[in-house]
Design an enzyme around this catalytic site. Structure first.
Site, PDB file in Angstrom:
ATOM      1  CG  HIS A  33      -1.833   1.193   1.273  1.00 48.65           C
ATOM      2  ND1 HIS A  33      -1.440   2.390   1.813  1.00 48.65           N
ATOM      3  CD2 HIS A  33      -3.104   1.384   0.843  1.00 48.65           C
ATOM      4  CE1 HIS A  33      -2.423   3.263   1.720  1.00 48.65           C
ATOM      5  NE2 HIS A  33      -3.448   2.675   1.130  1.00 48.65           N
ATOM      6  CG  ASP A  34       1.886   3.140   3.280  1.00 49.72           C
ATOM      7  OD1 ASP A  34       0.762   3.230   2.740  1.00 49.72           O
ATOM      8  OD2 ASP A  34       2.075   3.362   4.495  1.00 49.72           O
ATOM      9  CB  THR A  35       6.214  -0.263  -0.250  1.00 47.46           C
ATOM     10  OG1 THR A  35       5.360  -1.406  -0.152  1.00 47.46           O
ATOM     11  CG2 THR A  35       6.568   0.257   1.143  1.00 47.46           C
TER      12      THR A  35
END
Ligand SMILES: *[C@@H]1O[C@H](CO)[C@@H](O)[C@H](O)[C@H]1NC(C)=O
Ligand SMILES: *[C@@H]1O[C@H](CO)[C@@H](O)[C@H](O)[C@H]1NC(C)=O
Ligand SMILES: *[C@@H]1O[C@H](CO)[C@@H](O)[C@H](O)[C@H]1NC(C)=O
Ligand SMILES: *[C@@H]1O[C@H](CO)[C@@H](O)[C@H](O)[C@H]1NC(C)=O
Ligand SMILES: *[C@@H]1O[C@H](CO)[C@@H](O)[C@H](O)[C@H]1NC(C)=O
Ligand SMILES: *[C@@H]1O[C@H](CO)[C@@H](O)[C@H](O)[C@H]1NC(C)=O
Ligand SMILES: *[C@@H]1O[C@H](CO)[C@@H](O)[C@H](O)[C@H]1NC(C)=O
Ligand SMILES: *[C@@H]1O[C@H](CO)[C@@H](O)[C@H](O)[C@H]1NC(C)=O
Ligand SMILES: *[C@@H]1O[C@H](CO)[C@@H](O)[C@H](O)[C@H]1NC(C)=O
Ligand SMILES: *[C@@H]1O[C@H](CO)[C@@H](O)[C@H](O)[C@H]1NC(C)=O
Ligand SMILES: *[C@@H]1O[C@H](CO)[C@@H](O)[C@H](O)[C@H]1NC(C)=O
Ligand SMILES: *[C@@H]1O[C@H](CO)[C@@H](O)[C@H](O)[C@H]1NC(C)=O
Length: 485
Positions: A243-245
């Site tokens: 999600h953040d990567t």
């Protein structure tokens, strides 16, 4: 109930809410998937208690692992995903069912996303996307059923493992803890929007159910005790699920966590089927094709290192477990023959007839639409919760599950036309934080969120605000609703 409506510019105005990828380099949160870690909050000191294994027709254990927000081709371009795909069956025709994240997780648990279109704790409106979180929590009322009701009727054990969940049954919106990658500061690793079952009051308001929503220290504990149950949903944290990567980071996590547990009999034995997939694709302007993959000892060996282009969706995970264990259905999209194809080898062995759609067919429904579905989680197109379709036929054998407090008279056909609660300065009744939590393994009401909400949900399936006739008439008169299906 899932007819699609488009209304004006609202769909176009929706902005993607996923945060932009930040440059982070994978670091293992624990010394191995089998070890507890101080990087997670709270050690596990209880082992999951499961009854005897209930045999299924094709498998005795079904595990899902979900990654985030990635197009099919992007996943398949990754060496780690490519490598993995040789050891199972690649599902090239697997689709998310809408955008954003949360409605996809809700769909996989409840058989519908109920008009939801965002990840907000509050079902805030399209036109007020940053509404303050004073009335937080999509909390789906307790007479709306999930896969857990179907499993428990047959005494099939289940659990979720949510990485970085601070304690079992945690109901909060997110959780921030030590940033073990930076080695300093804190990071929000856990989010409620990726935790499908906690959003349903029928799970989160029942202590013995809520406590089966566990974290990765519990996973390590349950692995060492050989106590992984029969239906499992795994959510890696916000960096490990991509999600953040990005896909390289996910690949490192596959090598660190997934490959070792796949090689372990306590997770994957010869009666285990594992689905690895993504909640949704990244690009809204194309249909919602994601990388889907079956692996595990229960997959017939002649299917290893093959592809299947049958059209599947998140509802297929429901219909497949229903077919395998002869479960009842939820009578929602899990029984909709357009979107509920059962994984092929299970369909063939159980005699279930799939539709003929394949993943690249031009006849597929568009599953990249968002915001335009009337439903109880849609502030601008609000309708009550309807009872399931009581005559629906699922892939199991047992009819439609009915919660004890369900009012079956409120059907999809009997619902009033949608109303715009935003225009009335109102919020859907399910956007109240129910106020309970399990910080000590027993239910308590948190002072910050106040007393249990006074929603009138216990005796009817739908009990929200009545339609405001003037509003509906003005919408219709303005031609604001265009029924697509
Ligand atoms: C079944 O699914 C299709 C595709 O998503 C949808 O168009 C249709 O409205 C659904 N039917 C029902 C009864 O919900
Ligand atoms: C926490 O993660 C960091 C980064 O991988 C690692 O150096 C450290 O050993 C971990 N702590 C524990 C208790 O596993
Ligand atoms: C479990 O461990 C926590 C600390 O992580 C402790 O506070 C709690 O009392 C323990 N519970 C039991 C039942 O041992
Ligand atoms: C999978 O099939 C490809 C050819 O399609 C082959 O090159 C590869 O070695 C196979 N992998 C395994 C693990 O058998
Ligand atoms: C976590 O929740 C708080 C509100 O409790 C919110 O302000 C913040 O944006 C959330 N962070 C993430 C990453 O979801
Ligand atoms: C499956 O595993 C069990 C336990 O290890 C073993 O007894 C059984 O023979 C295996 N079955 C097959 C078909 O390999
Ligand atoms: C959904 O995907 C279709 C097919 O790729 C595309 O034509 C359409 O514009 C997309 N819809 C949205 C709202 O982006
Ligand atoms: C769909 O994919 C199959 C191979 O899986 C291919 O034979 C077929 O031509 C494709 N159809 C379209 C419309 O792209
Ligand atoms: C309910 O299910 C029955 C049996 O599949 C079907 O004929 C009927 O159209 C469904 N009704 C609705 C409203 O989806
Ligand atoms: C609902 O009302 C809000 C506020 O008046 C407005 O901005 C929005 O466009 C309306 N939505 C629909 C679908 O009419
Ligand atoms: C909604 O709230 C706004 C701002 O507080 C106010 O101006 C407006 O009159 C209210 N509308 C209704 C229908 O109550
Ligand atoms: C939670 O359960 C309690 C006890 O059954 C009930 O009184 C309360 O209304 C429930 N809360 C919600 C939000 O369903």
């Amino acid at each position: 109930m899932q007819s699609a409506f488009l209304f004006g510019t609202a769909v176009l105005a929706l902005v993607r809410s996923a945060s932009a990828a930040t440059a982070q380099t994978f670091q293992p949160p624990a010394s191995s998937p089998f070890a507890q870690s101080g990087n997670y909050t709270g050690k596990s000191n209880n082992t999951l208690q499961n009854g005897p294994v209930v045999p299924g027709k094709l498998f005795d254990r079904f595990i899902q692992v979900w990654f985030e927000n990635t197009n099919y081709a992007t996943a398949q371009s990754s060496p780690a995903f490519q490598n993995l795909s040789q050891y199972g069956q690649l599902l090239t025709g697997y689709y998310g069912v809408t955008h954003t994240s949360e409605p996809n997780y809700i769909a996989a648990a409840g058989g519908d996303f109920f008009g939801g279109y965002n990840d907000d704790f509050c079902a805030s409106s399209l036109s007020r996307p940053s509404a303050p979180l004073t009335r937080p929590a999509d909390a789906i009322p307790s007479n709306i059923s999930t896969v857990v009701d179907l499993l428990e009727e047959k005494n099939i054990s289940w659990a979720e493992y949510q990485e970085n969940l601070p304690y079992d049954g945690y109901t909060g919106y997110n959780f921030t803890s030590y940033d073990y990658i930076a080695g300093t500061g804190t990071y929000t690793y856990y989010v409620r929007k990726h935790n499908p079952l906690i959003i349903f009051d029928s799970i989160s308001n029942v202590t013995e159910r809520a406590l089966r929503i566990r974290n990765f220290n519990d996973f390590a504990n349950d692995m060492s005790a050989d106590a992984i149950p029969q239906w499992v949903f795994v959510t890696p944290n916000l960096v490990n699920d991509g999600h953040d990567t990005n896909v390289d980071f996910m690949g490192d996590w596959i090598n660190y966590w997934l490959n070792p547990v796949l090689a372990d009999e306590r997770f994957n034995n010869n009666r285990t089927l594992i689905l690895i997939t993504f909640d949704e694709n990244e690009v809204y302007s194309v249909n919602n094709n994601v990388w889907g993959f079956l692996i595990g000892g229960a997959l017939p060996t002649n299917l290893v290192n093959t592809t299947d282009n049958t059209f599947y969706t998140h509802y297929s995970s429901l219909s497949t477990v229903q077919a395998n264990w002869g479960l009842k259905s939820l009578g929602r999209q899990d029984t909709n023959a357009t979107v509920n194809n059962v994984f092929s080898f299970v369909a063939e062995a159980t005699g279930w007839k799939n539709n003929d759609l394949v993943g690249n067919s031009t006849a597929l429904p568009l599953l990249n639409l968002t915001g335009g579905y009337p439903g109880p989680l849609n502030n601008e197109y609000y309708v009550q919760f309807a009872a399931p379709n009581m005559t629906a036929v699922g892939a199991g054998t047992g009819g439609v599950f009915v919660a004890p407090s369900l009012n079956t008279a409120i059907t999809a056909a009997s619902l009033s036309a949608p109303v715009n609660l935003t225009a009335m300065n109102e919020t859907v009744p399910w956007a109240n934080n129910p106020g309970y939590d399990y910080p000590n393994g027993t239910q308590s009401y948190t002072t910050s969120t106040g007393a249990p909400s006074p929603t009138t949900t216990t005796t009817t399936s739908g009990a929200g605000a009545a339609a405001a006739p003037a509003m509906i008439l003005s919408l219709v008169a303005a031609g604001a609703m265009i029924a697509l299906a």
